[in-house]
Design a protein around this motif. Structure first.
Motif, PDB file in Angstrom:
ATOM      1  N   UNK A  56      -0.561 -22.919 -35.531  1.00 32.33           N
ATOM      2  CA  UNK A  56      -1.460 -23.987 -35.971  1.00 32.33           C
ATOM      3  C   UNK A  56      -0.768 -25.005 -36.867  1.00 32.33           C
ATOM      4  N   UNK A  57       0.340 -24.643 -37.525  1.00 29.47           N
ATOM      5  CA  UNK A  57       0.996 -25.629 -38.398  1.00 29.47           C
ATOM      6  C   UNK A  57       2.161 -26.330 -37.710  1.00 29.47           C
ATOM      7  N   UNK A  62       4.846 -18.431 -34.911  1.00 36.38           N
ATOM      8  CA  UNK A  62       3.549 -17.862 -35.295  1.00 36.38           C
ATOM      9  C   UNK A  62       3.789 -16.953 -36.503  1.00 36.38           C
ATOM     10  N   UNK A  63       3.033 -17.186 -37.559  1.00 32.38           N
ATOM     11  CA  UNK A  63       3.178 -16.353 -38.763  1.00 32.38           C
ATOM     12  C   UNK A  63       2.218 -15.173 -38.684  1.00 32.38           C
ATOM     13  N   UNK A  91      12.439 -14.463 -32.137  1.00 34.74           N
ATOM     14  CA  UNK A  91      11.361 -14.099 -31.199  1.00 34.74           C
ATOM     15  C   UNK A  91      10.144 -15.006 -31.344  1.00 34.74           C
ATOM     16  N   UNK A  92      10.260 -16.041 -32.179  1.00 33.43           N
ATOM     17  CA  UNK A  92       9.165 -17.001 -32.310  1.00 33.43           C
ATOM     18  C   UNK A  92       8.146 -16.639 -33.381  1.00 33.43           C
ATOM     19  N   UNK A  93       8.550 -15.802 -34.346  1.00 32.04           N
ATOM     20  CA  UNK A  93       7.587 -15.341 -35.364  1.00 32.04           C
ATOM     21  C   UNK A  93       8.155 -15.432 -36.772  1.00 32.04           C
ATOM     22  N   UNK A  94       7.227 -15.461 -37.712  1.00 31.47           N
ATOM     23  CA  UNK A  94       7.544 -15.217 -39.124  1.00 31.47           C
ATOM     24  C   UNK A  94       6.668 -14.055 -39.566  1.00 31.47           C
ATOM     25  N   UNK A  95       7.168 -13.211 -40.448  1.00 29.77           N
ATOM     26  CA  UNK A  95       6.407 -12.037 -40.891  1.00 29.77           C
ATOM     27  C   UNK A  95       6.113 -12.120 -42.386  1.00 29.77           C
ATOM     28  N   UNK A  96       4.829 -11.927 -42.717  1.00 24.44           N
ATOM     29  CA  UNK A  96       4.452 -11.731 -44.125  1.00 24.44           C
ATOM     30  C   UNK A  96       3.999 -10.278 -44.220  1.00 24.44           C
ATOM     31  N   UNK A 121      -1.998 -15.137 -37.651  1.00 22.82           N
ATOM     32  CA  UNK A 121      -2.591 -13.940 -37.049  1.00 22.82           C
ATOM     33  C   UNK A 121      -2.378 -12.793 -38.038  1.00 22.82           C
ATOM     34  N   UNK A 122      -3.347 -11.877 -38.063  1.00 24.62           N
ATOM     35  CA  UNK A 122      -3.238 -10.718 -38.967  1.00 24.62           C
ATOM     36  C   UNK A 122      -3.136  -9.458 -38.127  1.00 24.62           C
ATOM     37  N   UNK A 123      -2.219  -8.560 -38.526  1.00 27.29           N
ATOM     38  CA  UNK A 123      -2.184  -7.211 -37.964  1.00 27.29           C
ATOM     39  C   UNK A 123      -2.569  -6.268 -39.085  1.00 27.29           C
TER      40      UNK A 123
END
Ligand code: GYE
Length: 352
Positions: A56-57, A62-63, A91-96, A121-123
């Motif tokens: 979205x940003x 994708x975070x 892989x196209x992601x950021x992780x928090x 997105x939340x896991x």
């Protein structure tokens, strides 16, 4: 006096031990090319949940905000590592990453923090399964899709995108069926007295594995002589086992809901001068050291549980981002490890 039924028991053949597994295939495809950020890719699922992960940003990534349980076990360490390895920029992601330290209340605050940070997105790997409705509703209201992994939730399924992880009750049934088969293949007629070390009370990992044993025990004439939580940790597993040993009731089977508690229970037996090989020891997970203990004859069977969920969750996110409808629930492929296959299984076992 211990019944020492294990000593007289013969090894089972692979054929006698063939179990049927209710695991579904993950059916995921990490090669999917996500159309991230395109509103036309929204796909509603059966439950009516229609939020999908998107960039979205516009930073090209994708975070993912991951609300993890803690660091209580070898399974958990491997699970965390698999997320840290997979959810990277390549892989196209950021992780928090937030660690709840096994505290269900803290974890609810962690998810609220992820919502406030505006992750994409939340896991959620939930410590326990209850009390989540308001928080899941807040995530939904904020337009943040939420995936449940590892352990399930008792909430309406229109509050989350998908669940990916083990089927805990099936794992318990696998363990119970193994014990039934072992008893009948070896013509054991002695009373079966079980020590039951439970996981974190209120987690679906505990509820499912406990339910399988509680359901099976009366009909099989098995006595559960002790039942207490060891909170999925080695230290607590050892402490609880020591207190059982001090109380002095006879038992010949240990049903321990994860490998770490099993290690603790074995240490307690040895410290009390008892030989673990004289007990039937049933464990869960499948860490490499536990599989080695199966090879060494210390553990009899492990019902498998796969912690390497990062790439599989990533593939689901990519599919959802590309507008594909994904299953509401996908269970990992899981079997069991005993003397018939441990030498093979150790080659791909996780952790140390
Ligand atoms: O079995 C245990 C861990 O939720 C499946 O949690 C997971 C369980 C796993 O601490 O080792």
């Amino acid at each position: 006096m211990n019944l020492k039924i294990k000593k007289i028991a013969l090894a089972l053949t692979g054929a006698a031990m063939s179990l049927s597994f209710a695991a579904c295939s993950a059916g995921t495809d990490s090669s999917t090319d996500p159309t991230r950020g395109d509103d036309s890719t929204v796909a509603a699922d059966d439950s009516g949940y229609n939020l999908v992960p998107r960039d979205s940003n516009g930073d090209g990534l994708i975070t993912l905000g991951f609300a993890q349980v803690g660091a209580e076990s070898g399974w958990r360490t491997a699970n965390t590592q698999s997320y840290k390895d997979y959810f990277v920029e390549a892989n196209g992601f950021k992780l928090v990453f937030l660690d709840a330290n096994q505290d269900a209340d803290k974890q609810k605050q962690d998810v609220r923090d992820l919502i406030a940070q505006g992750v994409e997105v939340i896991d959620l790997a939930p410590v326990t399964d209850s009390g989540w409705e308001p928080i899941l509703q807040e995530a939904k209201d904020a337009g943040i899709p939420l995936i449940v992994s590892d352990r399930q939730l008792s909430v309406s399924d229109d509050l989350y995108l998908t669940y990916f992880g083990g089927n805990m009750e099936e794992e318990g049934k696998t363990a119970v069926k193994w014990l039934q088969d072992y008893i009948s293949a070896n013509n054991i007629s002695d009373p079966i007295n079980i020590v039951h070390l439970q996981g974190t009370i209120g987690s679906t990992a505990q509820k499912g594995r406990t339910k399988a044993l509680d359901d099976a025990a009366p009909g099989n004439g098995w006595n559960v002589v002790y039942q207490q939580t060891g909170e999925f940790t080695q230290a607590k597993g050892q402490e609880v086992m020591e207190s059982f040993l001090q109380q002095g009731k006879d038992f010949n089977v240990i049903y321990s809901e994860n490998d770490d508690m099993t290690y603790g229970a074995i240490d307690a037996l040895q410290a009390a001068g008892k030989d673990p090989k004289e007990y039937i020891i049933i464990s869960f997970d499948g860490n490499k050291s536990a599989v080695q203990m199966v090879i060494d004859g210390l553990i009899d069977v492990i019902a498998e549980c796969d912690p390497l969920l990062g790439p599989q969750v990533g593939a689901l996110i990519n599919q959802a981002a590309a507008g594909q409808t994904i299953a509401k629930v996908t269970y990992s492929q899981e079997g069991f490890i005993d003397s018939t296959n441990a030498v093979e299984k150790i080659k791909t076992a996780f952790g140390s």
